[in-house]
Scaffold this motif. Structure first.
Motif, PDB file in Angstrom:
ATOM      1  N   GLY A  59      18.658 -19.166 -42.023  1.00 50.73           N
ATOM      2  CA  GLY A  59      17.308 -19.674 -42.128  1.00 50.73           C
ATOM      3  C   GLY A  59      17.184 -21.167 -41.931  1.00 50.73           C
ATOM      4  N   ARG A  60      18.319 -21.837 -41.651  1.00 48.25           N
ATOM      5  CA  ARG A  60      18.265 -23.276 -41.431  1.00 48.25           C
ATOM      6  C   ARG A  60      17.560 -23.588 -40.122  1.00 48.25           C
ATOM      7  N   LEU A  61      16.870 -24.714 -40.096  1.00 49.71           N
ATOM      8  CA  LEU A  61      16.189 -25.183 -38.895  1.00 49.71           C
ATOM      9  C   LEU A  61      16.824 -26.492 -38.450  1.00 49.71           C
ATOM     10  N   ARG A  62      16.856 -26.722 -37.141  1.00 50.50           N
ATOM     11  CA  ARG A  62      17.391 -27.974 -36.629  1.00 50.50           C
ATOM     12  C   ARG A  62      16.524 -29.144 -37.081  1.00 50.50           C
ATOM     13  N   THR A  63      17.177 -30.279 -37.390  1.00 50.12           N
ATOM     14  CA  THR A  63      16.429 -31.484 -37.717  1.00 50.12           C
ATOM     15  C   THR A  63      15.686 -31.988 -36.501  1.00 50.12           C
ATOM     16  N   PHE A  64      16.282 -31.816 -35.315  1.00 48.05           N
ATOM     17  CA  PHE A  64      15.598 -32.155 -34.074  1.00 48.05           C
ATOM     18  C   PHE A  64      15.935 -31.075 -33.054  1.00 48.05           C
ATOM     19  N   PRO A  65      15.024 -30.769 -32.135  1.00 45.55           N
ATOM     20  CA  PRO A  65      15.249 -29.672 -31.189  1.00 45.55           C
ATOM     21  C   PRO A  65      16.378 -29.973 -30.219  1.00 45.55           C
ATOM     22  N   HIS A  66      17.075 -28.915 -29.818  1.00 43.06           N
ATOM     23  CA  HIS A  66      18.142 -29.085 -28.835  1.00 43.06           C
ATOM     24  C   HIS A  66      17.544 -29.344 -27.453  1.00 43.06           C
ATOM     25  N   GLU A  67      18.117 -30.313 -26.759  1.00 45.48           N
ATOM     26  CA  GLU A  67      17.757 -30.577 -25.379  1.00 45.48           C
ATOM     27  C   GLU A  67      19.041 -30.718 -24.570  1.00 45.48           C
ATOM     28  N   ARG A  68      19.009 -30.217 -23.355  1.00 44.37           N
ATOM     29  CA  ARG A  68      20.177 -30.305 -22.495  1.00 44.37           C
ATOM     30  C   ARG A  68      20.619 -31.763 -22.355  1.00 44.37           C
ATOM     31  N   GLY A  69      21.906 -32.013 -22.565  1.00 49.89           N
ATOM     32  CA  GLY A  69      22.444 -33.358 -22.423  1.00 49.89           C
ATOM     33  C   GLY A  69      22.379 -34.189 -23.683  1.00 49.89           C
ATOM     34  N   ASN A  70      21.725 -33.685 -24.753  1.00 53.20           N
ATOM     35  CA  ASN A  70      21.669 -34.389 -26.026  1.00 53.20           C
ATOM     36  C   ASN A  70      22.690 -33.802 -26.991  1.00 53.20           C
ATOM     37  N   TRP A  71      23.473 -34.659 -27.625  1.00 49.40           N
ATOM     38  CA  TRP A  71      24.518 -34.202 -28.530  1.00 49.40           C
ATOM     39  C   TRP A  71      24.247 -34.734 -29.937  1.00 49.40           C
ATOM     40  N   ALA A  72      24.053 -33.828 -30.885  1.00 52.20           N
ATOM     41  CA  ALA A  72      23.887 -34.220 -32.280  1.00 52.20           C
ATOM     42  C   ALA A  72      25.183 -34.863 -32.767  1.00 52.20           C
ATOM     43  N   THR A  73      25.057 -36.028 -33.384  1.00 54.81           N
ATOM     44  CA  THR A  73      26.229 -36.843 -33.714  1.00 54.81           C
ATOM     45  C   THR A  73      26.080 -37.456 -35.099  1.00 54.81           C
ATOM     46  N   TYR A  74      27.193 -37.514 -35.828  1.00 53.90           N
ATOM     47  CA  TYR A  74      27.193 -38.239 -37.101  1.00 53.90           C
ATOM     48  C   TYR A  74      28.604 -38.706 -37.426  1.00 53.90           C
ATOM     49  N   VAL A  75      28.691 -39.719 -38.307  1.00 54.90           N
ATOM     50  CA  VAL A  75      29.961 -40.308 -38.714  1.00 54.90           C
ATOM     51  C   VAL A  75      30.166 -39.995 -40.191  1.00 54.90           C
ATOM     52  N   TYR A  76      31.394 -39.650 -40.562  1.00 55.33           N
ATOM     53  CA  TYR A  76      31.637 -39.198 -41.931  1.00 55.33           C
ATOM     54  C   TYR A  76      33.109 -39.354 -42.293  1.00 55.33           C
ATOM     55  N   MET A  77      33.410 -39.106 -43.554  1.00 58.62           N
ATOM     56  CA  MET A  77      34.788 -39.017 -44.011  1.00 58.62           C
ATOM     57  C   MET A  77      35.024 -37.619 -44.559  1.00 58.62           C
ATOM     58  N   PRO A  78      36.043 -36.914 -44.078  1.00 58.48           N
ATOM     59  CA  PRO A  78      36.268 -35.532 -44.502  1.00 58.48           C
ATOM     60  C   PRO A  78      36.939 -35.459 -45.869  1.00 58.48           C
ATOM     61  N   TYR A  79      36.594 -34.403 -46.614  1.00 58.95           N
ATOM     62  CA  TYR A  79      37.254 -34.134 -47.887  1.00 58.95           C
ATOM     63  C   TYR A  79      37.850 -32.734 -47.831  1.00 58.95           C
ATOM     64  N   GLU A  80      39.161 -32.662 -47.974  1.00 62.24           N
ATOM     65  CA  GLU A  80      39.856 -31.370 -47.955  1.00 62.24           C
ATOM     66  C   GLU A  80      39.884 -30.824 -49.376  1.00 62.24           C
ATOM     67  N   ALA A  81      39.106 -29.788 -49.636  1.00 55.94           N
ATOM     68  CA  ALA A  81      38.970 -29.244 -50.988  1.00 55.94           C
ATOM     69  C   ALA A  81      40.239 -28.520 -51.425  1.00 55.94           C
ATOM     70  N   GLN A  82      40.697 -28.848 -52.629  1.00 57.03           N
ATOM     71  CA  GLN A  82      41.835 -28.166 -53.225  1.00 57.03           C
ATOM     72  C   GLN A  82      41.346 -27.006 -54.099  1.00 57.03           C
ATOM     73  N   GLU A  83      42.280 -26.187 -54.546  1.00 56.88           N
ATOM     74  CA  GLU A  83      41.924 -24.991 -55.309  1.00 56.88           C
ATOM     75  C   GLU A  83      41.140 -25.330 -56.571  1.00 56.88           C
ATOM     76  N   ASP A  84      41.549 -26.391 -57.289  1.00 58.92           N
ATOM     77  CA  ASP A  84      40.853 -26.773 -58.515  1.00 58.92           C
ATOM     78  C   ASP A  84      39.413 -27.177 -58.233  1.00 58.92           C
ATOM     79  N   PHE A  85      39.203 -27.878 -57.127  1.00 53.41           N
ATOM     80  CA  PHE A  85      37.857 -28.291 -56.746  1.00 53.41           C
ATOM     81  C   PHE A  85      36.988 -27.067 -56.477  1.00 53.41           C
ATOM     82  N   LEU A  86      37.536 -26.083 -55.790  1.00 53.81           N
ATOM     83  CA  LEU A  86      36.782 -24.864 -55.492  1.00 53.81           C
ATOM     84  C   LEU A  86      36.494 -24.065 -56.764  1.00 53.81           C
ATOM     85  N   ASP A  87      37.410 -24.106 -57.730  1.00 52.11           N
ATOM     86  CA  ASP A  87      37.156 -23.452 -59.021  1.00 52.11           C
ATOM     87  C   ASP A  87      35.978 -24.105 -59.729  1.00 52.11           C
ATOM     88  N   LEU A  88      35.942 -25.427 -59.721  1.00 50.73           N
ATOM     89  CA  LEU A  88      34.821 -26.148 -60.324  1.00 50.73           C
ATOM     90  C   LEU A  88      33.518 -25.806 -59.611  1.00 50.73           C
TER      91      LEU A  88
END
Length: 214
Positions: free
Chosen positions: A18-47
């Motif tokens: 049911g999610r909707l795009r924040t902006f519509p897809h157009e040919r040649g446009n690439w949705a882009t963002y910068v981030y830092m990844p977090y690799e979830a451990q088992e304890d984190f998933l338990d929480l």
């Protein structure tokens, strides 16, 4: 410089919860963002499972995020031929940064800008200054490409789960307080939620670029 290889995309919200795009897809446009990844451990998933289970007494069930990260930019749109120059500029601006720790242990409710989705997240409570320095450099890259900068007073956080619509009223107040108690009482939560950031990533369309910190 580069050929456009994207096929036409028809946005069907029934295929992604049911999610909707924040902006519509157009040919040649690439949705882009910068981030830092977090690799979830088992304890984190338990929480996280404890939080989601408790939340069901207040609101529609939340869906766990497919992956976890801390955003350093807004979602922006890049033309395909901008991707490589954009990534090269990011690499240059991130080159001087060292790895660092931050603590992300404050439960908070967020919505996206059009308020079509609601998120439960863990807000950063220490390490804020290092994140602001990173964002300052990333904003310089955004300016080069005439793209919007990050928010003026960002609430750095790791999104944990989401649901469709604006559920802020149901999740704020008593629910939020009880979720925070669960986090505070979780065994070794102080150590679990002290996160060591080691790299920056940029995702543009289906391409992911990594920039290790020193």
């Amino acid at each position: 410089m580069f050929r456009d290889q994207e096929e036409e995309v028809i946005d069907d919200s029934t295929k992604h919860g049911g999610r909707l795009r924040t902006f519509p897809h157009e040919r040649g446009n690439w949705a882009t963002y910068v981030y830092m990844p977090y690799e979830a451990q088992e304890d984190f998933l338990d929480l996280l499972q404890l939080l989601l289970s408790h939340n069901r007494t207040y609101a529609t069930s939340l869906t766990m995020m497919d992956e976890f990260h801390l955003s350093l930019s807004q979602n922006v749109v890049l033309r395909y031929h901008w991707i490589n120059p954009f990534v090269q500029s990011l690499k240059e601006h991130a080159a001087s940064f060292y790895r660092f720790f931050c603590t992300s242990d404050q439960v908070k409710v967020y919505t996206n800008q059009p308020k079509t989705r609601t998120f439960i997240g863990l807000e950063v409570t220490s390490g804020h200054s290092q994140l602001l320095e990173l964002v300052s450099e990333i904003d310089k890259v955004m300016k080069e490409f005439d793209l919007p900068k990050f928010y003026k007073e960002p609430s750095f956080h790791i999104s944990l789960a989401w649901c469709v619509g604006d559920m802020t009223n149901k999740l704020q107040g008593q629910c939020l307080q009880e979720l925070q108690v669960i986090v505070n009482r979780f065994e070794d939560s102080k150590f679990l939620l002290r996160i060591h950031w080691e790299e920056i990533r940029c995702k543009s369309g289906n391409r992911v670029f990594s920039f290790p910190l020193k």
